[in-house]
Design an enzyme around this catalytic site. Structure first.
Site, PDB file in Angstrom:
ATOM      1  CB  CYS A   1      -0.938  -0.005   1.203  1.00 15.76           C
ATOM      2  SG  CYS A   1      -0.140  -0.490   2.732  1.00 15.76           S
TER       3      CYS A   1
ATOM      4  CG  HIS B   1      -0.840   4.193   4.524  1.00 19.19           C
ATOM      5  ND1 HIS B   1      -1.475   3.800   5.673  1.00 19.19           N
ATOM      6  CD2 HIS B   1      -0.243   3.071   4.017  1.00 19.19           C
ATOM      7  CE1 HIS B   1      -1.279   2.498   5.851  1.00 19.19           C
ATOM      8  NE2 HIS B   1      -0.540   2.034   4.862  1.00 19.19           N
TER       9      HIS B   1
END
Ligand code: A2P
Length: 333
Positions: A128, A242
């Site tokens: 990710c 994130h």
């Protein structure tokens, strides 16, 4: 033509989002088989208004399946992805099990879609943090080659799965109520805390596995080993997006207008960069969004030759960092 789809790990954080992304993108689903551990067998989950049963993952789970989306961890992928391929399915694997296998394409569809054609049954979905980094680095690399990347991540709990998100929720409540906080998924309290990423540390070089993944996977996706990359991966107490602070050294002097234009034109990237309003990407605003948000785009004032720049981005770890990227790959196979 519609496809018969299986989701391995359907009850997990990414698995649940895979179901929603298939719905939202109107993926031509013929049938959908939801697979998880024996613990979840008998539960039902909604897809397109219907309740579908969750079945226990078994060796014979893949008959008649065209595409199997795996998100149940590396050991499950290692064992069951080859079984699914043998049964005739194409696997899009969200784990790290096959990412660095030279025969397995590692794909971000906006960046290296052509690599999909080389698959031998399995296509790997990158880490990710790597996907979110490259979504904003690749457009710049195309107009002015990147020579060096220094990146610090601020990673959400979701990267460690649904149980980690639940741990953050529980700990936040416990902390505010003055109760003891008991970490179980993470090694340290995740609520109201910041700590070095909980993947295995190489004691020799001081980098953890998440950081090494970012280096190796970026080189594979961009088809070059010539970019020097130094990541610092950090966990923070956010739920599902994130953030990354990125420093780039480019081959030629940085033209910020061209950089902004390249980012704005790149599919899946949205520039959020209002200096006057101090309005830049935030994890809360990136959560639930398909686009990676990028801002704080600026020259490095410490650069002696004008070839360095900085920026800050946020991307939904479960969507573009996992489920959305996987479904985009499935759309291309
Ligand atoms: P289950 O919910 O039955 O445990 P997350 O990444 O959010 O932690 O989710 C992990 C996913 O992987 C869940 O869907 C989980 O199912 C699934 N899973 C874990 N262990 C197994 C297993 N042994 N066989 C099949 N699925 C598994």
């Amino acid at each position: 033509m519609s496809k018969n789809i299986a989701i391995v790990g359907a009850t997990g954080a990414v698995g649940q989002e895979l179901i929603r992304v298939l719905e939202k993108r109107k993926f031509p689903v013929g049938s959908l088989r939801l697979l998880a551990s024996a613990r979840s067998a008998g539960k039902t989950m909604k897809f397109a208004g219907k309740d579908l049963p969750v079945e226990e993952l078994k060796e014979d789970s893949f008959s008649g399946i065209d595409i199997a989306l795996f998100s149940a961890g590396g050991s499950i992928s290692k064992k069951f992805a080859p079984i699914a391929v043998k049964a005739g399915a194409i696997v899009v694997d969200n784990s790290s099990a096959f990412r660095m296998d030279p025969g397995t394409p590692l794909v971000v569809p906006e960046i290296n879609p052509e690599d999909i054609k080389k698959h031998k049954g399995i296509i790997a979905n990158p880490n990710c943090s790597t996907i979110i980094l490259l979504m904003v680095v690749a457009p710049i690399h195309r107009i002015n080659p990147v020579k060096r990347i220094v990146v610090s991540t601020y990673q959400a709990a979701s990267g460690a799965g649904a149980v980690a998100m639940e741990e953050l929720r529980t700990q936040a409540g416990d902390y505010l109520a003055g109760r003891d906080v008991k970490p179980t998924v993470f090694p340290h309290p995740i609520a109201f805390n910041v700590f070095s990423h909980n993947s295995e540390m190489d004691f020799e070089n001081g980098y953890n596995q998440e950081e090494i993944k970012m280096v190796k996977e970026s080189h594979k996706i961009l088809h070059t080993d010539d970019i020097a990359i130094s990541p610092t991966c950090i966990r923070i107490g956010t739920f599902r997006a994130h953030a990354e602070s990125i420093h780039l050294q480019l081959r030629d002097p940085v033209d910020l207008e061209k950089v902004r234009a390249a980012l704005a034109a790149f599919p899946g990237v949205r520039v959020v960069d209002d200096r006057k309003k101090n309005y830049f990407p935030m994890p809360l605003e990136a959560s639930g969004e398909d686009d990676v948000l990028v801002g704080r785009i600026r020259h490095d004032i410490g650069s002696s030759d004008g070839r360095e720049m900085d920026m800050f981005c946020c991307g939904d770890q479960i969507l573009k960092g996992a489920a959305l990227n996987a479904v985009q790959i499935a759309e291309l196979v």
